[in-house]
Design an enzyme around this catalytic site. Sequence first.
Site, short mmCIF file in Angstrom:
data_model
loop_
_atom_site.label_atom_id
_atom_site.label_comp_id
_atom_site.label_asym_id
_atom_site.label_seq_id
_atom_site.Cartn_x
_atom_site.Cartn_y
_atom_site.Cartn_z
N LYS A 151 -1.78 -12.57 12.31
CA LYS A 151 -2.65 -11.74 11.63
C LYS A 151 -3.26 -12.36 10.26
O LYS A 151 -2.37 -13.28 10.02
CB LYS A 151 -2.10 -10.30 11.19
CG LYS A 151 -1.25 -10.22 9.99
CD LYS A 151 -0.65 -8.91 9.64
CE LYS A 151 -1.19 -8.34 8.26
NZ LYS A 151 -0.88 -9.18 7.23
N HIS A 172 4.36 -8.26 12.40
CA HIS A 172 5.86 -8.29 12.30
C HIS A 172 6.39 -7.09 12.10
O HIS A 172 7.77 -7.05 12.19
CB HIS A 172 6.17 -9.59 11.07
CG HIS A 172 6.10 -9.13 9.77
ND1 HIS A 172 4.83 -8.92 9.13
CD2 HIS A 172 7.10 -8.52 9.00
CE1 HIS A 172 5.17 -8.30 7.99
NE2 HIS A 172 6.35 -8.19 7.85
N HIS A 191 0.21 -3.11 10.38
CA HIS A 191 1.43 -2.45 10.30
C HIS A 191 1.49 -0.92 10.38
O HIS A 191 2.32 -0.39 11.02
CB HIS A 191 2.22 -2.99 8.84
CG HIS A 191 2.18 -4.33 8.64
ND1 HIS A 191 2.30 -5.54 9.71
CD2 HIS A 191 2.14 -5.28 7.69
CE1 HIS A 191 2.19 -6.45 9.25
NE2 HIS A 191 2.26 -6.43 7.88
N LYS A 247 10.66 -5.14 13.31
CA LYS A 247 11.88 -4.79 12.48
C LYS A 247 12.77 -3.73 13.06
O LYS A 247 11.93 -2.85 14.04
CB LYS A 247 10.94 -3.99 11.41
CG LYS A 247 10.35 -5.14 9.99
CD LYS A 247 9.93 -4.34 9.09
CE LYS A 247 9.16 -5.18 8.19
NZ LYS A 247 10.02 -5.47 6.91
N GLU A 285 5.04 -1.73 -2.89
CA GLU A 285 5.63 -2.94 -3.13
C GLU A 285 5.19 -3.10 -4.84
O GLU A 285 4.32 -2.82 -5.30
CB GLU A 285 4.63 -3.90 -2.59
CG GLU A 285 4.91 -4.06 -0.85
CD GLU A 285 4.26 -5.37 -0.33
OE1 GLU A 285 4.71 -5.89 0.51
OE2 GLU A 285 2.86 -5.59 -0.64
N ASP A 327 -5.10 -5.78 5.28
CA ASP A 327 -3.81 -6.56 5.15
C ASP A 327 -2.65 -5.81 5.83
O ASP A 327 -1.79 -6.35 6.45
CB ASP A 327 -3.28 -6.72 3.43
CG ASP A 327 -2.21 -7.55 3.37
OD1 ASP A 327 -2.03 -8.56 4.30
OD2 ASP A 327 -1.69 -7.57 2.41
C1 BG6 Z 1 2.44 -8.83 5.15
C2 BG6 Z 1 1.36 -8.71 4.07
O1 BG6 Z 1 1.83 -8.78 6.51
O2 BG6 Z 1 3.42 -7.96 4.96
C3 BG6 Z 1 1.82 -8.90 2.64
O3 BG6 Z 1 0.43 -9.76 4.32
C4 BG6 Z 1 2.95 -7.97 2.64
O4 BG6 Z 1 0.73 -8.41 1.66
C5 BG6 Z 1 4.11 -7.94 3.90
O5 BG6 Z 1 3.60 -8.02 1.19
C6 BG6 Z 1 5.14 -7.14 3.91
O6 BG6 Z 1 6.10 -7.49 4.68
P1 BG6 Z 1 7.63 -6.90 4.48
O7 BG6 Z 1 8.32 -7.34 5.89
O8 BG6 Z 1 7.98 -8.01 3.45
O9 BG6 Z 1 7.66 -5.53 4.23
#
Ligand code: BG6
Length: 462
Positions: free
Chosen positions: A138, A168, A230, A172, A206, A225
Amino acid sequence: MTALNSDAFVFFGATGDLAHKKIFPALYNMVRRDGLDIPIIGMARAGWTLDKLRERARESAQQAGDFDADSFAKLSALLHYVDGDYTAPATFKSLRQALGSATQPIHYLAIPPSMFSSVVQGLAKSGCADNARVIVEKPFGRDLATAQALDRTLHEVFAEPSIFRIDHYLGKEAVQNLLYFRFANAFLEPIWNRQYIRDIQITMAENFGVQGRGAFYEEVGAIRDVVQNHLLQVIALLAMDAPVGHETQSMQAEKLRLFRAMRPIDPAEVIRGQFRGYRNEKGVAAKSQVETFAALRLHIDTWRWADVPFYIRAGKCLPITATEVIVNLKSPPLAVFAGTDIPPSNYFRFRLSPEVVICAGALVKHNGEGMHGEPVELIARHHDPGEKPPYERLLSDAIHGDTSLFTQDQSVEAAWKVVDPMLKDSLPVTEYEPGSWGPASSANIMIGGETWHDPHVEEASP
Ligand code: BG6
């Protein structure tokens, strides 16, 4: 039919950030835990040597923790490096040579989408795409039109079952557990609908900013993003119907039906925010209008979900790093215990990150005289520190030809159709303080007196 395993792993963007942070640690663990032993060919146009790539791989593996020199030596022996311009036929000729006797390689495009076309064409013309699979990162497009153009580029050379689009989040453990918890238990289905559920909220918070990725983030923003991919994927798993049959295709078909039932977002039901200080980040425009926070209301037009609002919120520089889903149930119809209010509704809470928690919120009677309630959580699942990181699981699945945790062209496009209206409309961006829960106006999109549930620091397991 069992899919054949890929017999070489090629990754474009081998000197990049993603390779350093995620791909090398995943490959190292695949060698260490699962005995991966196919050639691994790093591609880049950085003027590096194989030794330099090996050094970089070592740093990544060491940073990932639990370093084992023997396993790293095995990974190091599998590594090859091809340097060259992605538009030059010579680069792909060298790749074909490096592939040696491999007949069904898998190519991972960990590179910006603007380079996909020349790489895909280079692979095709050199014969490297014969019998091959491709993994793409992505962001998969910037909107519906660009995603469709990318699909056309890929489909010129690769058939859809050979394309592995990574999100991703789908790798999880906690996200897979959503699906498992829903469909492995009988007690949820009778209440998992508009009769019992008042609303569903998901917050991806975050507590850090763009971490030096200002130039990347300027092109993307929070909606592209993490919301389009997600978070809509999580909603799809929460809201889809049970698949008919065990095949991956049945699951994908149900997810697609759900994506198609999502109503395109009404820009009036979106709040965009930007943390104070974002504009001082390297690579960010002085008057940037890019959102680092988004809150929105989504509707799913099915019999199961009609009139149930789904609230989605994601932001950088919020008070905590946590992704959490709350499924709020409706209140009991009457207050049975005199002198008390109607108790707050029950809920299910799914903590997806950084911990894995599934629990149900309920009221029990407080000890002592009077019928007074006390909120408790019935915890069904707590975090297992041995969880396989998502990239390790997903890359391993792709090598084994298992598409179940990857996204398909039609559902990615359907997800773009949902977010496209809010991308096109030039909605205002409101500044918020770092460390706050974003613009106060994000409460305005909630209906029926609902308020945002803010994730807290998770208590340790008892
Ligand atoms: C990514 C985004 O796909 O996912 C990031 O580009 C984000 O901005 C991240 O911080 C978060 O992933 P995880 O697995 O750390 O929650």
